[in-house]
Design a protein around this motif. Sequence first.
Motif, PDB file in Angstrom:
ATOM      1  N   GLU A  78      22.122 -78.379  50.544  1.00 12.74           N
ATOM      2  CA  GLU A  78      23.156 -78.728  51.526  1.00 12.74           C
ATOM      3  C   GLU A  78      24.365 -79.371  50.836  1.00 12.74           C
ATOM      4  N   ARG A  79      24.117 -80.233  49.847  1.00 14.39           N
ATOM      5  CA  ARG A  79      25.223 -80.843  49.115  1.00 14.39           C
ATOM      6  C   ARG A  79      25.968 -79.805  48.285  1.00 14.39           C
ATOM      7  N   ALA A  80      25.232 -78.870  47.697  1.00 14.98           N
ATOM      8  CA  ALA A  80      25.875 -77.811  46.918  1.00 14.98           C
ATOM      9  C   ALA A  80      26.729 -76.926  47.812  1.00 14.98           C
ATOM     10  N   LEU A  81      26.231 -76.638  49.007  1.00  9.43           N
ATOM     11  CA  LEU A  81      27.006 -75.840  49.953  1.00  9.43           C
ATOM     12  C   LEU A  81      28.289 -76.568  50.341  1.00  9.43           C
ATOM     13  N   ALA A  82      28.187 -77.860  50.607  1.00 11.89           N
ATOM     14  CA  ALA A  82      29.375 -78.634  50.964  1.00 11.89           C
ATOM     15  C   ALA A  82      30.380 -78.644  49.815  1.00 11.89           C
ATOM     16  N   ALA A  83      29.896 -78.733  48.580  1.00  9.48           N
ATOM     17  CA  ALA A  83      30.785 -78.729  47.422  1.00  9.48           C
ATOM     18  C   ALA A  83      31.478 -77.380  47.275  1.00  9.48           C
ATOM     19  N   GLY A  84      30.735 -76.299  47.504  1.00  8.40           N
ATOM     20  CA  GLY A  84      31.333 -74.972  47.427  1.00  8.40           C
ATOM     21  C   GLY A  84      32.406 -74.770  48.476  1.00  8.40           C
ATOM     22  N   ILE A  85      32.136 -75.246  49.680  1.00 13.28           N
ATOM     23  CA  ILE A  85      33.118 -75.118  50.760  1.00 13.28           C
ATOM     24  C   ILE A  85      34.368 -75.931  50.440  1.00 13.28           C
ATOM     25  N   ALA A  86      34.178 -77.122  49.886  1.00 12.80           N
ATOM     26  CA  ALA A  86      35.325 -77.966  49.540  1.00 12.80           C
ATOM     27  C   ALA A  86      36.204 -77.313  48.477  1.00 12.80           C
ATOM     28  N   ALA A  87      35.604 -76.482  47.637  1.00  6.65           N
ATOM     29  CA  ALA A  87      36.363 -75.810  46.571  1.00  6.65           C
ATOM     30  C   ALA A  87      37.048 -74.535  47.049  1.00  6.65           C
ATOM     31  N   ALA A  88      36.750 -74.106  48.261  1.00  4.09           N
ATOM     32  CA  ALA A  88      37.277 -72.836  48.779  1.00  4.09           C
ATOM     33  C   ALA A  88      38.597 -73.087  49.492  1.00  4.09           C
ATOM     34  N   ALA A  89      39.678 -72.707  48.863  1.00  2.00           N
ATOM     35  CA  ALA A  89      41.017 -72.900  49.433  1.00  2.00           C
ATOM     36  C   ALA A  89      41.902 -71.762  48.977  1.00  2.00           C
ATOM     37  N   PRO A  90      42.937 -71.451  49.740  1.00  2.00           N
ATOM     38  CA  PRO A  90      43.834 -70.371  49.302  1.00  2.00           C
ATOM     39  C   PRO A  90      44.416 -70.679  47.925  1.00  2.00           C
ATOM     40  N   GLY A  91      44.364 -69.695  47.053  1.00  2.49           N
ATOM     41  CA  GLY A  91      44.840 -69.869  45.690  1.00  2.49           C
ATOM     42  C   GLY A  91      43.748 -70.235  44.713  1.00  2.49           C
ATOM     43  N   ALA A  92      42.630 -70.792  45.201  1.00  2.44           N
ATOM     44  CA  ALA A  92      41.486 -71.053  44.329  1.00  2.44           C
ATOM     45  C   ALA A  92      40.827 -69.724  43.970  1.00  2.44           C
ATOM     46  N   ARG A  93      39.937 -69.774  43.016  1.00  2.00           N
ATOM     47  CA  ARG A  93      39.237 -68.567  42.583  1.00  2.00           C
ATOM     48  C   ARG A  93      37.746 -68.676  42.864  1.00  2.00           C
ATOM     49  N   VAL A  94      37.099 -67.521  42.883  1.00  2.00           N
ATOM     50  CA  VAL A  94      35.666 -67.489  43.143  1.00  2.00           C
ATOM     51  C   VAL A  94      34.920 -68.378  42.157  1.00  2.00           C
ATOM     52  N   GLY A  95      35.351 -68.370  40.910  1.00  2.00           N
ATOM     53  CA  GLY A  95      34.691 -69.200  39.910  1.00  2.00           C
ATOM     54  C   GLY A  95      34.736 -70.680  40.227  1.00  2.00           C
ATOM     55  N   ASP A  96      35.749 -71.119  40.944  1.00  3.78           N
ATOM     56  CA  ASP A  96      35.833 -72.521  41.353  1.00  3.78           C
ATOM     57  C   ASP A  96      34.702 -72.865  42.320  1.00  3.78           C
ATOM     58  N   ILE A  97      34.418 -71.950  43.246  1.00  2.00           N
ATOM     59  CA  ILE A  97      33.307 -72.153  44.179  1.00  2.00           C
ATOM     60  C   ILE A  97      31.987 -72.167  43.425  1.00  2.00           C
ATOM     61  N   SER A  98      31.783 -71.179  42.560  1.00  2.00           N
ATOM     62  CA  SER A  98      30.530 -71.079  41.803  1.00  2.00           C
ATOM     63  C   SER A  98      30.303 -72.322  40.956  1.00  2.00           C
ATOM     64  N   HIS A  99      31.353 -72.793  40.324  1.00  2.00           N
ATOM     65  CA  HIS A  99      31.240 -73.988  39.477  1.00  2.00           C
ATOM     66  C   HIS A  99      30.860 -75.205  40.316  1.00  2.00           C
TER      67      HIS A  99
END
Length: 260
Positions: free
Chosen positions: A134-155
């Motif tokens: 659940e914490r990892a999911l929240a972190a991935g969502i927080a990294a998802a923004a226009p202009g960000a990259r898929v690798g930012d979410i994965s990281h």
Amino acid sequence: MIEILKPAELAQAKETGALVGRILHTLKDRCAVGTNLLDIDRWARDMIVEAGAESCYVDYAPSFGRGPFGHYICTAVNDAVLHARPYDRALADGDLLTLDLAVSKGGVAADAAISFIVGESRPPESVAMIETTERALAAGIAAAAPGARVGDISHAIGSVLREAGYPVNTEFGGHGIGSTMHQEPHISNTGRPGRGYRLRPGLLLALEPWIMADTAQLVTDADGWTLRSATGCRTAHSEHTIAITDDGAEILTLPSRVRS
């Protein structure tokens, strides 16, 4: 294929996401010691049909499965983690159950998963695994923004999982979603920031961190679908469908989106 949804399609995505959230959390409330996995599948079917929606699973037949999935929901218990077909099994106190559901309505799909413990027992290791996903999911969502990259979410996802001490499997992860359940881009549960597809408003993503307690290796059941930990250890899995907006990411499958 990567789809960028139009405003009317995004409105439909919110409705489909609300439905997925409602079904999953209704099923969670119904699950108890003695509940049969086939009953969960039947309840899911009834709610999908009543809503005028369609299952993304019944006729799903990708290259990694054995024929059509043939059920309405994935029901993963304990060492099962992905693509778990319901079968004749009653839930026991302390079982770690993951429900994974994908539904299409109005031509747009949504996908989500929740892990929880059945009954009164609360094994600390299982609680920790669920909370980590659940914490990892929240972190991935927080990294998802226009202009960000898929690798930012994965990281972001992978950092939480690895810091908690769990191995990370990269065979299966998150994905694009829209008119069909599985689309590009693939979103690994670990990766390097600044790499991959650049996110744009109108993009739908299903983010799904999942872990196994002491291994990154999967084995497949004789049913040709159910994936389990190679060591028999417990597993956990959390997933939301999100929409990239001008300001960040909107979660479409939250329980707070439940509608009557």
